[in-house]
Design an enzyme around this catalytic site. Structure first.
Site, PDB file in Angstrom:
ATOM      1  N   LYS A  14       0.824  -1.217   0.000  1.00  0.00           N
ATOM      2  CA  LYS A  14       0.000   0.000   0.000  1.00  0.00           C
ATOM      3  C   LYS A  14       0.857   1.266   0.000  1.00  0.00           C
ATOM      4  O   LYS A  14       0.570   2.209  -0.732  1.00  0.00           O
ATOM      5  CB  LYS A  14      -0.943  -0.008   1.206  1.00  0.00           C
ATOM      6  CG  LYS A  14      -1.872   1.184   1.263  1.00  0.00           C
ATOM      7  CD  LYS A  14      -3.007   0.946   2.231  1.00  0.00           C
ATOM      8  CE  LYS A  14      -2.530   0.762   3.667  1.00  0.00           C
ATOM      9  NZ  LYS A  14      -2.219   2.009   4.346  1.00  0.00           N
ATOM     10  N   ARG A  89     -10.249   5.461   9.488  1.00  0.00           N
ATOM     11  CA  ARG A  89     -10.176   4.072   9.918  1.00  0.00           C
ATOM     12  C   ARG A  89     -11.403   3.687  10.736  1.00  0.00           C
ATOM     13  O   ARG A  89     -11.627   2.507  10.954  1.00  0.00           O
ATOM     14  CB  ARG A  89      -8.936   3.877  10.789  1.00  0.00           C
ATOM     15  CG  ARG A  89      -7.664   3.498  10.004  1.00  0.00           C
ATOM     16  CD  ARG A  89      -6.809   2.834  10.932  1.00  0.00           C
ATOM     17  NE  ARG A  89      -5.559   2.260  10.876  1.00  0.00           N
ATOM     18  CZ  ARG A  89      -4.402   2.676  10.446  1.00  0.00           C
ATOM     19  NH1 ARG A  89      -4.297   3.781   9.802  1.00  0.00           N
ATOM     20  NH2 ARG A  89      -3.321   1.990  10.625  1.00  0.00           N
ATOM     21  N   ARG A 128       9.377 -10.976   5.195  1.00  0.00           N
ATOM     22  CA  ARG A 128       9.893  -9.663   5.616  1.00  0.00           C
ATOM     23  C   ARG A 128      10.358  -9.724   7.077  1.00  0.00           C
ATOM     24  O   ARG A 128      11.409  -9.175   7.423  1.00  0.00           O
ATOM     25  CB  ARG A 128       8.779  -8.620   5.473  1.00  0.00           C
ATOM     26  CG  ARG A 128       9.291  -7.201   5.548  1.00  0.00           C
ATOM     27  CD  ARG A 128       8.177  -6.194   5.727  1.00  0.00           C
ATOM     28  NE  ARG A 128       7.302  -6.059   4.576  1.00  0.00           N
ATOM     29  CZ  ARG A 128       6.201  -5.301   4.565  1.00  0.00           C
ATOM     30  NH1 ARG A 128       5.847  -4.635   5.643  1.00  0.00           N
ATOM     31  NH2 ARG A 128       5.459  -5.200   3.492  1.00  0.00           N
ATOM     32  N   ARG A 134      12.555  -9.808  12.784  1.00  0.00           N
ATOM     33  CA  ARG A 134      11.444  -9.531  13.701  1.00  0.00           C
ATOM     34  C   ARG A 134      10.791 -10.846  14.110  1.00  0.00           C
ATOM     35  O   ARG A 134       9.781 -11.271  13.552  1.00  0.00           O
ATOM     36  CB  ARG A 134      10.441  -8.600  13.034  1.00  0.00           C
ATOM     37  CG  ARG A 134      10.995  -7.184  12.951  1.00  0.00           C
ATOM     38  CD  ARG A 134      10.322  -6.368  11.895  1.00  0.00           C
ATOM     39  NE  ARG A 134       8.883  -6.293  12.087  1.00  0.00           N
ATOM     40  CZ  ARG A 134       8.115  -5.433  11.418  1.00  0.00           C
ATOM     41  NH1 ARG A 134       8.657  -4.600  10.559  1.00  0.00           N
ATOM     42  NH2 ARG A 134       6.830  -5.417  11.624  1.00  0.00           N
ATOM     43  N   ARG A 145      -3.362  -9.811  12.894  1.00  0.00           N
ATOM     44  CA  ARG A 145      -3.348  -8.456  12.349  1.00  0.00           C
ATOM     45  C   ARG A 145      -4.245  -8.365  11.096  1.00  0.00           C
ATOM     46  O   ARG A 145      -4.943  -7.395  10.884  1.00  0.00           O
ATOM     47  CB  ARG A 145      -1.904  -8.078  11.991  1.00  0.00           C
ATOM     48  CG  ARG A 145      -1.604  -6.615  12.217  1.00  0.00           C
ATOM     49  CD  ARG A 145      -0.203  -6.255  11.761  1.00  0.00           C
ATOM     50  NE  ARG A 145       0.851  -6.840  12.552  1.00  0.00           N
ATOM     51  CZ  ARG A 145       2.068  -7.150  12.090  1.00  0.00           C
ATOM     52  NH1 ARG A 145       2.375  -6.929  10.831  1.00  0.00           N
ATOM     53  NH2 ARG A 145       2.971  -7.666  12.874  1.00  0.00           N
TER      54      ARG A 145
HETATM   55  P1  AMP Z   1      -0.084   2.927  10.235  1.00  0.00           P
HETATM   56  O1  AMP Z   1       1.317   3.194   9.823  1.00  0.00           O
HETATM   57  O2  AMP Z   1      -1.104   3.506   9.284  1.00  0.00           O
HETATM   58  O3  AMP Z   1      -0.356   1.478  10.503  1.00  0.00           O
HETATM   59  O4  AMP Z   1      -0.302   3.690  11.623  1.00  0.00           O
HETATM   60  C1  AMP Z   1       0.518   3.450  12.746  1.00  0.00           C
HETATM   61  C2  AMP Z   1      -0.251   3.722  14.022  1.00  0.00           C
HETATM   62  O5  AMP Z   1      -0.687   5.093  14.059  1.00  0.00           O
HETATM   63  C3  AMP Z   1      -1.523   2.918  14.186  1.00  0.00           C
HETATM   64  O6  AMP Z   1      -1.273   1.654  14.747  1.00  0.00           O
HETATM   65  C4  AMP Z   1      -2.332   3.795  15.121  1.00  0.00           C
HETATM   66  O7  AMP Z   1      -1.880   3.695  16.451  1.00  0.00           O
HETATM   67  C5  AMP Z   1      -1.999   5.177  14.620  1.00  0.00           C
HETATM   68  N1  AMP Z   1      -2.945   5.609  13.554  1.00  0.00           N
HETATM   69  C6  AMP Z   1      -2.651   5.840  12.244  1.00  0.00           C
HETATM   70  N2  AMP Z   1      -3.739   6.223  11.569  1.00  0.00           N
HETATM   71  C7  AMP Z   1      -4.763   6.228  12.467  1.00  0.00           C
HETATM   72  C8  AMP Z   1      -6.161   6.516  12.389  1.00  0.00           C
HETATM   73  N3  AMP Z   1      -6.741   6.886  11.231  1.00  0.00           N
HETATM   74  N4  AMP Z   1      -6.877   6.413  13.522  1.00  0.00           N
HETATM   75  C9  AMP Z   1      -6.323   6.063  14.679  1.00  0.00           C
HETATM   76  N5  AMP Z   1      -5.029   5.758  14.827  1.00  0.00           N
HETATM   77  C10 AMP Z   1      -4.252   5.838  13.740  1.00  0.00           C
END
Ligand code: AMP
Length: 200
Positions: A14, A89, A128, A134, A145
């Site tokens: 993505k 989200r 990965r 990891r 997940r």
């Molecule tokens: P991501 O890289 O998009 O997976 O985001 C990393 C972390 O940021 C997530 O696990 C959340 O803790 C927080 N986060 C990112 N986008 C959102 C969102 N739209 N709403 C709430 N938390 C978010």
């Protein structure tokens, strides 16, 4: 003036596609995860607040998340469109984005949903994890997940699907091919890239 949203499971490329689409449509890619991480790195108040939730693997509260998106979309570079990645989200975030865009007299043009075969994505993420050392990313953790992703995405694709906005694209295969599929899907809706994307 293209306003796009990108949805896709972890491990489906993505982030890569987000960067390529942003280039193709000449719009900024706005990733809430990236904004939170940048704030964490810079030790801002927002970063410290977000950290509590991110460390626990939880969502940052809507109030905080909505506020940063509100501010980001007010910046000049987003006036001509944007590509949102990782936001909205939650259903509340969908409503907030609706309000935000309505206030500007605009709306989303399309929601690109990247889909990928679960077993294939799990295999990729395992590879990965091994490459990056990891060890905590086990099959169970990764599958969990993916389950969470599916539960959380379902309401979003439902609401945007009912508005006829969703373009579904298979995310497996070479990066360039996936980009082409997305561009073809968007062009079919009258959304044409303004710049060619360089082959990867
Ligand atoms: P991501 O890289 O998009 O997976 O985001 C990393 C972390 O940021 C997530 O696990 C959340 O803790 C927080 N986060 C990112 N986008 C959102 C969102 N739209 N709403 C709430 N938390 C978010």
């Amino acid at each position: 003036m293209t306003r796009l949203l990108l949805i896709g499971p972890p491990g489906a490329g993505k982030g890569t596609q987000a960067a390529r689409l942003a280039e193709a449509f000449d719009v900024p890619a706005v990733s809430t995860g990236d904004i939170f991480r940048a704030n964490l790195k810079n030790g801002t108040e927002l970063g410290l607040e977000a950290k509590k939730f991110m460390d626990a693997g939880e969502y940052v509260p809507d109030s905080l998340t909505n506020a940063i998106v509100h501010d980001r979309l007010q910046e000049v570079d987003a006036a001509g469109g944007f590509l949102l990645d990782g936001y909205p989200r939650t259903t509340e975030q969908v409503h907030e984005l609706d309000r935000l865009l309505l206030a500007d007299g605009t709306a989303l043009d399309a929601v690109v949903q990247i889909v990928a075969d679960t077993d294939e994505v799990v295999a990729r993420l395992l590879k990965r994890a091994a490459e990056q050392g990891r060890a905590d990313d086990t099959v169970e953790v990764i599958r969990h997940r993916m389950d969470i992703y599916e539960q959380q995405t379902a309401p979003l694709t439902e609401v945007y699907g009912s508005r006829g906005l969703v373009v579904t694209v298979d995310g497996l295969g070479p990066v360039d091919e996936v980009t082409d599929r997305i561009l073809v899907g968007l062009a079919a809706r009258g959304l044409h890239a303004v710049r060619p994307v360089e082959a990867s």
